[in-house]
Design a protein around this motif. Sequence first.
Motif, mmCIF file in Angstrom:
data_model
loop_
_atom_site.group_PDB
_atom_site.id
_atom_site.type_symbol
_atom_site.label_atom_id
_atom_site.label_comp_id
_atom_site.label_asym_id
_atom_site.label_seq_id
_atom_site.Cartn_x
_atom_site.Cartn_y
_atom_site.Cartn_z
ATOM 1 N N UNK A 17 0.786 -1.245 0.046
ATOM 2 C CA UNK A 17 0.080 0.059 0.298
ATOM 3 C C UNK A 17 0.701 1.087 -0.106
ATOM 4 N N UNK A 18 0.613 2.233 -0.951
ATOM 5 C CA UNK A 18 1.278 3.217 -0.804
ATOM 6 C C UNK A 18 0.583 4.788 -0.658
ATOM 7 N N UNK A 19 1.322 5.584 -0.080
ATOM 8 C CA UNK A 19 0.354 6.977 0.147
ATOM 9 C C UNK A 19 1.532 7.841 -0.100
ATOM 10 N N UNK A 20 0.813 9.241 -0.749
ATOM 11 C CA UNK A 20 1.732 10.187 -1.098
ATOM 12 C C UNK A 20 1.392 11.560 -0.590
ATOM 13 N N UNK A 21 2.266 12.527 -0.223
ATOM 14 C CA UNK A 21 1.750 13.851 0.104
ATOM 15 C C UNK A 21 2.926 14.838 0.286
ATOM 16 N N UNK A 22 3.018 15.404 1.534
ATOM 17 C CA UNK A 22 4.157 16.219 1.586
ATOM 18 C C UNK A 22 4.569 16.010 3.124
ATOM 19 N N UNK A 23 5.893 16.479 3.690
ATOM 20 C CA UNK A 23 6.169 16.639 4.948
ATOM 21 C C UNK A 23 7.162 18.015 5.012
ATOM 22 N N UNK A 24 6.885 18.722 5.979
ATOM 23 C CA UNK A 24 7.288 19.961 6.194
ATOM 24 C C UNK A 24 7.964 20.248 7.607
ATOM 25 N N UNK A 25 8.972 21.429 7.638
ATOM 26 C CA UNK A 25 9.591 21.819 8.732
ATOM 27 C C UNK A 25 8.944 22.376 9.740
ATOM 28 N N UNK A 26 7.681 22.925 9.198
ATOM 29 C CA UNK A 26 6.666 23.645 9.975
ATOM 30 C C UNK A 26 5.474 23.017 10.134
ATOM 31 N N UNK A 27 4.715 23.855 11.017
ATOM 32 C CA UNK A 27 3.386 23.158 11.344
ATOM 33 C C UNK A 27 2.392 23.887 10.261
ATOM 34 N N UNK A 79 2.947 24.392 7.149
ATOM 35 C CA UNK A 79 3.112 23.871 5.814
ATOM 36 C C UNK A 79 3.662 24.694 4.516
ATOM 37 N N UNK A 80 4.700 25.558 5.059
ATOM 38 C CA UNK A 80 5.189 26.599 4.185
ATOM 39 C C UNK A 80 6.411 26.126 3.609
ATOM 40 N N UNK A 81 7.270 25.180 4.189
ATOM 41 C CA UNK A 81 8.500 24.652 4.012
ATOM 42 C C UNK A 81 8.492 23.033 3.658
ATOM 43 N N UNK A 82 8.209 22.574 2.562
ATOM 44 C CA UNK A 82 7.628 21.156 2.105
ATOM 45 C C UNK A 82 8.417 20.785 1.261
ATOM 46 N N UNK A 83 8.439 19.303 1.576
ATOM 47 C CA UNK A 83 8.911 18.555 0.016
ATOM 48 C C UNK A 83 8.034 17.272 -0.010
ATOM 49 N N UNK A 84 8.201 16.786 -1.210
ATOM 50 C CA UNK A 84 7.507 15.320 -1.532
ATOM 51 C C UNK A 84 7.633 14.499 -0.532
ATOM 52 N N UNK A 85 6.519 13.462 -0.269
ATOM 53 C CA UNK A 85 6.538 12.684 0.880
ATOM 54 C C UNK A 85 5.834 11.231 0.326
ATOM 55 N N UNK A 86 6.600 10.135 0.393
ATOM 56 C CA UNK A 86 5.919 8.920 0.024
ATOM 57 C C UNK A 86 6.223 7.904 1.033
ATOM 58 N N UNK A 87 5.015 7.171 1.375
ATOM 59 C CA UNK A 87 5.172 5.927 2.463
ATOM 60 C C UNK A 87 4.697 4.809 1.888
ATOM 61 N N UNK A 88 5.392 3.771 2.430
ATOM 62 C CA UNK A 88 4.869 2.396 1.568
ATOM 63 C C UNK A 88 4.370 1.394 3.013
ATOM 64 N N UNK A 89 3.349 0.635 2.888
ATOM 65 C CA UNK A 89 2.946 -0.365 4.026
ATOM 66 C C UNK A 89 3.540 -1.773 3.421
ATOM 67 N N UNK A 90 3.998 -2.549 4.426
ATOM 68 C CA UNK A 90 4.525 -3.969 3.870
ATOM 69 C C UNK A 90 3.563 -4.807 4.509
ATOM 70 N N UNK A 91 2.532 -4.527 5.075
ATOM 71 C CA UNK A 91 1.696 -5.655 5.804
ATOM 72 C C UNK A 91 1.747 -5.512 7.453
ATOM 73 N N UNK A 92 2.973 -4.659 7.765
ATOM 74 C CA UNK A 92 3.301 -4.401 9.372
ATOM 75 C C UNK A 92 3.773 -3.186 9.827
ATOM 76 N N UNK A 93 4.448 -2.643 8.781
ATOM 77 C CA UNK A 93 5.017 -1.169 9.257
ATOM 78 C C UNK A 93 4.668 -0.201 7.997
ATOM 79 N N UNK A 94 4.714 1.309 8.304
ATOM 80 C CA UNK A 94 4.735 2.172 7.326
ATOM 81 C C UNK A 94 6.367 2.837 7.209
ATOM 82 N N UNK A 95 6.963 2.567 6.086
ATOM 83 C CA UNK A 95 8.053 3.129 5.847
ATOM 84 C C UNK A 95 8.193 4.085 4.841
#
Length: 359
Positions: free
Chosen positions: A199-209, A211-227
């Motif tokens: 399972x894949x999810x995509x969005x952004x991760x930012x250095x502030x709350x 949301x003004x200093x952000x970069x693309x962010x992708x995570x994957x679920x392997x059945x046990x953990x999101x990485x």
Amino acid sequence: MLRKAAVVLLAGGATLSLAAGPAQAASPGWETLAKPNTDGSLYDVLPVGDGSTAFGQTVWGRNSGDAEVVRYWLRQGTAWKELTYEKDRADDGIWAATSANDFWVLGKKYQQSRSVSHWNGTAWEKRNPADASVNFLGLKAVSATDVWAVGESRTDTATSVPGVVGHWDGTSWKVTKLPQAAGGSTKLNSVQVNSATDIWAAGQTCTDTAGTNCRPYVVKYDGANWKEVATPTGLAGSLTKVVARGSSDVWVVGGTTALHWNGTGWTRADITLKGVTSFADLAFYCGQLYAGLHSGTDGAFARWNGQAWEAVTGPVSYSADGVRLTTATDGSLWVAGRTMSLFGSSSPFAARLAAPAAG
């Protein structure tokens, strides 16, 4: 601007002849879809696997509390039925469905509090997560007991805003908050389910709350953990869509940026077509990736030919914007959007390409 505001779900349409070869950008045979109501501003497509048709539509000025109302219809056979929704609700048209009795909508009331609603075939039910801070922004339904949602966990006093993933098991939501450094924030906009362990999810991760200093962010679920699946360095902004045909063929887009994961690494595949301001949506058709676009020119569709994005003639012969795409379980491609005139007026449209012939 609403991300998704109207839906058409059709099945069993007329067979269309597709003369274009896989590497050509010729105009295929589009079938225009009938709509239950013409009084609306934007439509979207959502085929349901059981052969039903659903239709959503943004209507302006139809209530006292907000300027926008989304109305929903369901078609079974040739009869349309409106799924009466809360009249003081204006949602983003983010939805998913597996049948006429299993229809999910992420909404918001008076442009504020988020909610999750479910159509059970007779009436709408509330399906909000127990944690009121959870704000779902993306949705994918596999079955009535297997629904995934992604978003963020935000409060007025938050010192950090973690991204969240929710799973509906038929009874309740299990919500996972992703690790988040103090002072930062993560927001997931889209989720793709290939299997229970992919399972894949995509969005952004930012250095502030904020949301003004952000970069693309992708995570994957392997059945046990999101990485996290780290994206190339030097990119800024957010990802708005993820689609995949398996763990070694994953696409994410945001703005004019596109990234392709081949199982071991990312390749840049940005779109540079004239007039395109951003990707609106992605879907696979006949083994190729199609894109709906936000565009200031007469082109709002594109196709990846393996080397670059090429313009594809769509179902309307004049300018279209914000085109949404969905692939049905039979392989047909559904599109919807709005046409734009030189005088600034707009008109909604919906169309489909039939599934490829067997053999």
